[in-house]
Scaffold this motif. Structure first.
Motif, mmCIF file in Angstrom:
data_model
loop_
_atom_site.group_PDB
_atom_site.id
_atom_site.type_symbol
_atom_site.label_atom_id
_atom_site.label_comp_id
_atom_site.label_asym_id
_atom_site.label_seq_id
_atom_site.Cartn_x
_atom_site.Cartn_y
_atom_site.Cartn_z
ATOM 1 N N VAL A 141 0.900 -1.052 0.087
ATOM 2 C CA VAL A 141 0.005 0.179 -0.067
ATOM 3 C C VAL A 141 0.828 1.409 -0.069
ATOM 4 O O VAL A 141 2.146 1.185 0.365
ATOM 5 N N ALA A 142 0.159 2.463 -0.247
ATOM 6 C CA ALA A 142 1.071 3.757 -0.243
ATOM 7 C C ALA A 142 1.170 3.827 1.043
ATOM 8 O O ALA A 142 0.526 3.663 1.930
ATOM 9 N N PRO A 143 2.421 4.750 1.230
ATOM 10 C CA PRO A 143 2.785 5.245 2.612
ATOM 11 C C PRO A 143 1.524 5.956 3.446
ATOM 12 O O PRO A 143 0.920 6.695 2.586
ATOM 13 N N ARG A 144 1.449 5.912 4.571
ATOM 14 C CA ARG A 144 0.750 6.936 5.509
ATOM 15 C C ARG A 144 1.821 7.994 5.990
ATOM 16 O O ARG A 144 2.199 7.878 6.737
ATOM 17 N N PHE A 145 1.731 9.296 5.005
ATOM 18 C CA PHE A 145 2.871 9.956 5.306
ATOM 19 C C PHE A 145 2.511 10.985 6.671
ATOM 20 O O PHE A 145 3.200 11.596 7.206
ATOM 21 N N ASP A 146 1.328 10.944 7.181
ATOM 22 C CA ASP A 146 0.814 11.659 7.992
ATOM 23 C C ASP A 146 1.586 11.227 9.401
ATOM 24 O O ASP A 146 1.919 12.178 10.236
ATOM 25 N N VAL A 147 1.910 10.076 9.525
ATOM 26 C CA VAL A 147 2.799 9.488 10.775
ATOM 27 C C VAL A 147 4.012 10.091 10.708
ATOM 28 O O VAL A 147 4.750 10.302 11.746
ATOM 29 N N TYR A 148 4.609 10.694 9.912
ATOM 30 C CA TYR A 148 6.046 11.257 9.667
ATOM 31 C C TYR A 148 5.918 12.759 9.708
ATOM 32 O O TYR A 148 7.191 13.567 9.881
ATOM 33 N N GLU A 149 4.756 13.390 9.897
ATOM 34 C CA GLU A 149 4.703 14.792 9.802
ATOM 35 C C GLU A 149 5.542 15.540 10.875
ATOM 36 O O GLU A 149 5.283 15.186 12.042
ATOM 37 N N GLY A 150 6.363 16.502 10.687
ATOM 38 C CA GLY A 150 7.138 17.208 11.410
ATOM 39 C C GLY A 150 8.472 16.554 12.407
ATOM 40 O O GLY A 150 9.084 17.086 12.939
ATOM 41 N N LEU A 151 8.565 15.377 11.646
ATOM 42 C CA LEU A 151 9.891 14.695 11.973
ATOM 43 C C LEU A 151 10.928 14.491 10.957
ATOM 44 O O LEU A 151 10.585 14.742 9.879
ATOM 45 N N LYS A 152 12.074 14.303 11.284
ATOM 46 C CA LYS A 152 13.319 14.187 10.401
ATOM 47 C C LYS A 152 13.192 12.920 9.608
ATOM 48 O O LYS A 152 13.399 12.712 8.295
ATOM 49 N N MET A 153 12.704 11.808 10.194
ATOM 50 C CA MET A 153 12.194 10.579 9.484
ATOM 51 C C MET A 153 11.328 10.425 8.324
ATOM 52 O O MET A 153 10.485 11.330 8.253
ATOM 53 N N THR A 154 11.423 9.921 7.204
ATOM 54 C CA THR A 154 10.265 9.467 6.179
ATOM 55 C C THR A 154 10.394 8.132 5.696
ATOM 56 O O THR A 154 10.867 7.560 6.438
ATOM 57 N N MET A 155 9.482 7.883 4.998
ATOM 58 C CA MET A 155 9.367 6.666 4.434
ATOM 59 C C MET A 155 9.992 6.584 3.166
ATOM 60 O O MET A 155 9.673 7.142 2.035
ATOM 61 N N PRO A 156 11.285 5.931 3.103
ATOM 62 C CA PRO A 156 11.977 6.008 1.819
ATOM 63 C C PRO A 156 11.413 5.739 0.667
ATOM 64 O O PRO A 156 10.818 4.618 0.443
#
Length: 247
Positions: A141-156
């Motif tokens: 599935v596509a990433p849930r980018f909301d869980v990374y909001e405001g953080l330095k980490m991301t889903m590469p």
């Protein structure tokens, strides 16, 4: 459960690999543990008679070919390796093409080589063999980018490309070999807890059915099932273990 069985675990010094080795040994398997980090392997398994260790770089084509060519005693293999370069983990707009290509080559390329040589091993030895690859919900599935909001980490982005390709490549190899005794399946875990920031953990849990990030032990039973005779005719499948995160 695995009396008389011997399994290869690649990436055996890593977060998932080292716990998988212990789980297999506890279930009476013999394990060949390989990793690029030989010192790490030796420190983990020096006193365990059921585990033999060997340094193996999965991006060294000749080394991987030699490794499989020199053996005739394996009943299956699990690839837990996670090769990547120093720029891995950048946000989408910051990823350079050369870095993207290198990461795809390091991870997906190594996985292709591992699958190719496992299949060639089966063709030579002609005994049942079960191969398990580790993908991810983000290969489904596509990433849930909301869980990374405001953080330095991301889903590469490389991760999504690699893991989705790995699922289909696993189907390709079993169709190519075309024999029931050679099985290749995939486990796609949800996120594994590794001391991520608290805001990320809280947001992630809101998308699950309660568990949130998984502990490594939550995935081990699924891998063991696919290695076992209980899944004898399960082939080319992707087993998602994510507590409903991808629903």
């Amino acid at each position: 459960m695995f009396i008389g069985k011997k399994f290869l675990v690649a990436g055996a010094a890593g977060l998932l690999g080292r716990q998988l080795v212990r789980h297999l040994v506890e279930n009476q398997a013999q394990v060949v543990a390989v990793d690029i980090d030989l010192e790490g392997l030796q420190s983990l398994y020096a006193t365990d008679a059921a585990v033999t260790v060997e340094s193996l770089n999965l991006n060294d084509e000749q080394a991987v070919i030699r490794f499989f060519s020199d053996r005739s005693d394996l009943d299956g293999a699990v690839n837990c390796s996670y090769p990547r370069n120093s720029k891995y983990g950048a946000h989408f707009y910051d990823v350079e093409l050369a870095s993207f290509n290198e990461n795809v080559s390091l991870h997906l390329g190594a996985s292709f080589l591992f699958m190719q040589q496992a299949a060639a091993y089966f063709e030579r030895v002609k005994t049942p063999f079960s191969l398990v690859n580790i993908a991810s919900i983000y290969g489904v599935v596509a990433p849930r980018f909301d869980v990374y909001e405001g953080l330095k980490m991301t889903m590469p982005v490389e991760y999504a490309a690699i893991k989705s390709a790995l699922i289909h490549l696993s189907k390709y190899v079993v169709r190519y070999v075309g024999q029931s005794d050679f099985r290749c399946n995939v486990v796609s875990p949800g996120g594994l807890f590794d001391h991520q920031p608290e805001p990320f953990l809280e947001r992630y849990q809101q998308h699950s059915l309660g568990k949130g990030m998984l502990d490594v032990k939550d995935v081990l039973g699924s891998i063991a099932f696919l290695l076992s005779d209980q899944s004898q005719y399960v082939n080319g499948q992707n087993l998602v273990v994510d507590d409903g995160f991808s629903l």
